[in-house]
Design an enzyme around this catalytic site. Structure first.
Site, PDB file in Angstrom:
ATOM      1  N   LEU A   1      36.687  48.860  33.930  1.00  0.00           N
ATOM      2  CA  LEU A   1      35.374  48.487  33.394  1.00  0.00           C
ATOM      3  C   LEU A   1      35.371  47.090  32.785  1.00  0.00           C
ATOM      4  O   LEU A   1      34.324  46.466  32.654  1.00  0.00           O
ATOM      5  CB  LEU A   1      34.962  49.484  32.303  1.00  0.00           C
ATOM      6  CG  LEU A   1      33.953  50.554  32.684  1.00  0.00           C
ATOM      7  CD1 LEU A   1      33.635  51.427  31.485  1.00  0.00           C
ATOM      8  CD2 LEU A   1      32.658  49.939  33.204  1.00  0.00           C
TER       9      LEU A   1
ATOM     10  N   ARG B   1      38.761  34.515  44.450  1.00  0.00           N
ATOM     11  CA  ARG B   1      39.538  34.867  45.639  1.00  0.00           C
ATOM     12  C   ARG B   1      38.800  34.483  46.921  1.00  0.00           C
ATOM     13  O   ARG B   1      39.388  34.009  47.879  1.00  0.00           O
ATOM     14  CB  ARG B   1      39.850  36.382  45.640  1.00  0.00           C
ATOM     15  CG  ARG B   1      41.070  36.731  44.806  1.00  0.00           C
ATOM     16  CD  ARG B   1      41.135  38.195  44.495  1.00  0.00           C
ATOM     17  NE  ARG B   1      40.154  38.561  43.471  1.00  0.00           N
ATOM     18  CZ  ARG B   1      39.833  39.814  43.160  1.00  0.00           C
ATOM     19  NH1 ARG B   1      40.389  40.813  43.805  1.00  0.00           N
ATOM     20  NH2 ARG B   1      38.966  40.045  42.201  1.00  0.00           N
ATOM     21  N   TRP B   2      37.487  34.659  46.910  1.00  0.00           N
ATOM     22  CA  TRP B   2      36.665  34.297  48.072  1.00  0.00           C
ATOM     23  C   TRP B   2      36.815  32.809  48.369  1.00  0.00           C
ATOM     24  O   TRP B   2      36.980  32.395  49.518  1.00  0.00           O
ATOM     25  CB  TRP B   2      35.200  34.651  47.759  1.00  0.00           C
ATOM     26  CG  TRP B   2      34.218  34.366  48.846  1.00  0.00           C
ATOM     27  CD1 TRP B   2      33.827  35.217  49.827  1.00  0.00           C
ATOM     28  CD2 TRP B   2      33.482  33.141  49.024  1.00  0.00           C
ATOM     29  NE1 TRP B   2      32.877  34.605  50.624  1.00  0.00           N
ATOM     30  CE2 TRP B   2      32.647  33.331  50.152  1.00  0.00           C
ATOM     31  CE3 TRP B   2      33.434  31.915  48.364  1.00  0.00           C
ATOM     32  CZ2 TRP B   2      31.780  32.346  50.624  1.00  0.00           C
ATOM     33  CZ3 TRP B   2      32.581  30.931  48.826  1.00  0.00           C
ATOM     34  CH2 TRP B   2      31.768  31.151  49.950  1.00  0.00           C
TER      35      TRP B   2
ATOM     36  N   ASP C   1      32.544  40.158  40.679  1.00  0.00           N
ATOM     37  CA  ASP C   1      33.967  39.854  40.724  1.00  0.00           C
ATOM     38  C   ASP C   1      34.419  39.445  42.130  1.00  0.00           C
ATOM     39  O   ASP C   1      33.896  39.940  43.121  1.00  0.00           O
ATOM     40  CB  ASP C   1      34.749  41.089  40.258  1.00  0.00           C
ATOM     41  CG  ASP C   1      36.094  40.706  39.702  1.00  0.00           C
ATOM     42  OD1 ASP C   1      36.382  39.505  39.584  1.00  0.00           O
ATOM     43  OD2 ASP C   1      36.874  41.625  39.397  1.00  0.00           O
TER      44      ASP C   1
ATOM     45  N   ARG D   1      31.255  47.924  40.972  1.00  0.00           N
ATOM     46  CA  ARG D   1      32.258  46.876  40.779  1.00  0.00           C
ATOM     47  C   ARG D   1      32.867  46.500  42.122  1.00  0.00           C
ATOM     48  O   ARG D   1      33.554  47.302  42.753  1.00  0.00           O
ATOM     49  CB  ARG D   1      33.360  47.304  39.815  1.00  0.00           C
ATOM     50  CG  ARG D   1      34.385  46.173  39.676  1.00  0.00           C
ATOM     51  CD  ARG D   1      35.147  46.133  38.412  1.00  0.00           C
ATOM     52  NE  ARG D   1      35.810  44.830  38.315  1.00  0.00           N
ATOM     53  CZ  ARG D   1      36.463  44.395  37.274  1.00  0.00           C
ATOM     54  NH1 ARG D   1      36.558  45.143  36.207  1.00  0.00           N
ATOM     55  NH2 ARG D   1      37.037  43.206  37.271  1.00  0.00           N
TER      56      ARG D   1
ATOM     57  N   ASN E   1      36.270  35.387  28.757  1.00  0.00           N
ATOM     58  CA  ASN E   1      36.409  34.401  29.838  1.00  0.00           C
ATOM     59  C   ASN E   1      36.604  32.957  29.361  1.00  0.00           C
ATOM     60  O   ASN E   1      36.905  32.073  30.167  1.00  0.00           O
ATOM     61  CB  ASN E   1      35.193  34.433  30.784  1.00  0.00           C
ATOM     62  CG  ASN E   1      35.239  35.552  31.806  1.00  0.00           C
ATOM     63  OD1 ASN E   1      34.205  36.060  32.225  1.00  0.00           O
ATOM     64  ND2 ASN E   1      36.423  35.956  32.225  1.00  0.00           N
TER      65      ASN E   1
HETATM   66  C1  FPP Z   1      34.339  36.810  38.329  1.00  0.00           C
HETATM   67  O1  FPP Z   1      35.066  36.438  39.481  1.00  0.00           O
HETATM   68  C2  FPP Z   1      33.227  35.893  38.140  1.00  0.00           C
HETATM   69  C3  FPP Z   1      33.018  35.180  36.985  1.00  0.00           C
HETATM   70  C4  FPP Z   1      33.881  35.273  35.807  1.00  0.00           C
HETATM   71  C5  FPP Z   1      31.869  34.246  36.878  1.00  0.00           C
HETATM   72  C6  FPP Z   1      30.614  34.742  37.497  1.00  0.00           C
HETATM   73  C7  FPP Z   1      29.533  33.802  37.179  1.00  0.00           C
HETATM   74  C8  FPP Z   1      28.643  33.369  38.080  1.00  0.00           C
HETATM   75  C9  FPP Z   1      28.588  33.807  39.486  1.00  0.00           C
HETATM   76  C10 FPP Z   1      27.597  32.423  37.600  1.00  0.00           C
HETATM   77  C11 FPP Z   1      26.422  33.255  37.249  1.00  0.00           C
HETATM   78  C12 FPP Z   1      25.240  32.507  37.014  1.00  0.00           C
HETATM   79  C13 FPP Z   1      24.000  33.071  37.139  1.00  0.00           C
HETATM   80  C14 FPP Z   1      22.833  32.231  36.908  1.00  0.00           C
HETATM   81  C15 FPP Z   1      23.789  34.489  37.492  1.00  0.00           C
HETATM   82  P1  FPP Z   1      36.519  35.810  39.325  1.00  0.00           P
HETATM   83  O2  FPP Z   1      36.388  34.365  39.042  1.00  0.00           O
HETATM   84  O3  FPP Z   1      37.261  36.596  38.276  1.00  0.00           O
HETATM   85  O4  FPP Z   1      37.108  36.043  40.729  1.00  0.00           O
HETATM   86  P2  FPP Z   1      38.639  36.388  41.071  1.00  0.00           P
HETATM   87  O5  FPP Z   1      38.932  37.703  40.419  1.00  0.00           O
HETATM   88  O6  FPP Z   1      38.648  36.463  42.556  1.00  0.00           O
HETATM   89  O7  FPP Z   1      39.481  35.258  40.528  1.00  0.00           O
END
Ligand code: FPP
Length: 229
Positions: free
Chosen positions: A183, A6-7, A2, A176, A50
């Protein structure tokens, strides 16, 4: 994983750049955890909820899965082995929302994944903990319908056996990042007695040192499983 969005935002980048950075961290942490001898890891990559994200972001994340699967195939063909083997978990049935070419790629890969000694890396895609429990319940209902197992004989182990993580080690620790304290439908059944480690660190900034800190915190916990002392 997660905090990718934001990053990216903090750096004036599109959210998808955060996910790309997230995959690099994923690879590094898998390598490190496998080196430590951790038998199984599960990464929450894409939840069953998602899909409501902007189509462009969904498509970019699907491309990251494609790339990961193709790279694994290439490594296999070139006999370039890693210390960990990937499994995808979640609702990965044909006809669902996961693109068919991704399903094909991951089935090919599962046929190849054999080495029992290696760390299992589960990538949860189109995953929901409630959906997983429902799936396990449906399996039991079918067994009961066929009189292969009577409902009064159902055990917790029977539910376990119907989960996507069936046969894998018990879940000890949930990490997390990104400051959220929930969760979010992750490994609901499996986390019944797990320990939790929360941190404000955004996933793309997560390092081996953070994993060490989480493991040290875990090692200091007193797990009683309902007992005293
Ligand atoms: C949550 O951060 C991240 C996701 C919903 C996507 C994560 C998926 C990947 C990193 C790709 C994975 C692929 C492989 C091959 C492992 P967010 O987007 O909710 O972040 P935020 O809360 O800051 O908006």
């Amino acid at each position: 994983m997660d905090g990718n969005g934001r990053w990216a935002k903090q750096r004036g980048l599109p959210r998808t750049e955060g996910h790309k950075a997230g995959v690099e961290v994923f690879e590094r942490i898998c390598e490190y955890a496998a080196g430590l001898g951790i038998p199984a890891l599960t990464f929450y990559a894409f939840s069953a909820e998602n899909w409501v994200r902007p189509q462009e972001e969904v498509a970019a994340i699907m491309n990251l899965f494609r790339r990961q699967l193709e790279a694994a195939e290439r490594r296999k063909a070139e006999n370039e082995e890693k210390r960990w083997r990937i499994r995808y978990i979640g609702d990965l049935e044909d006809g669902g929302p996961v693109p068919a070419d991704i399903l094909r790629l991951l089935r090919d890969m599962e046929h190849q994944a054999s080495d029992k000694e290696k760390t299992i890396v589960n990538i949860a895609v189109n995953y929901g903990g409630r959906q997983e429990i429902l799936h396990a319940a449906q399996r039991l209902a079918r067994l009961a319908q066929a009189h292969a197992l009577e409902p009064e004989d159902f055990t917790e182990q029977d539910v376990d056996d119907g989960l996507y993580t069936a046969g894998q080690p018990a879940l000890d620790l949930v990490i997390r990042p990104s400051g959220e304290l929930r969760l979010s439908n992750f490994l609901l059944w499996q986390s019944a007695y797990a320990e939790f480690w929360f941190s404000d660190i955004l996933w793309p900034d997560f390092t081996e040192a953070h994993l060490d800190a989480a493991l040290a915190a875990y090692a200091a916990r007193n797990r009683r499983f309902g007992d005293v002392e």
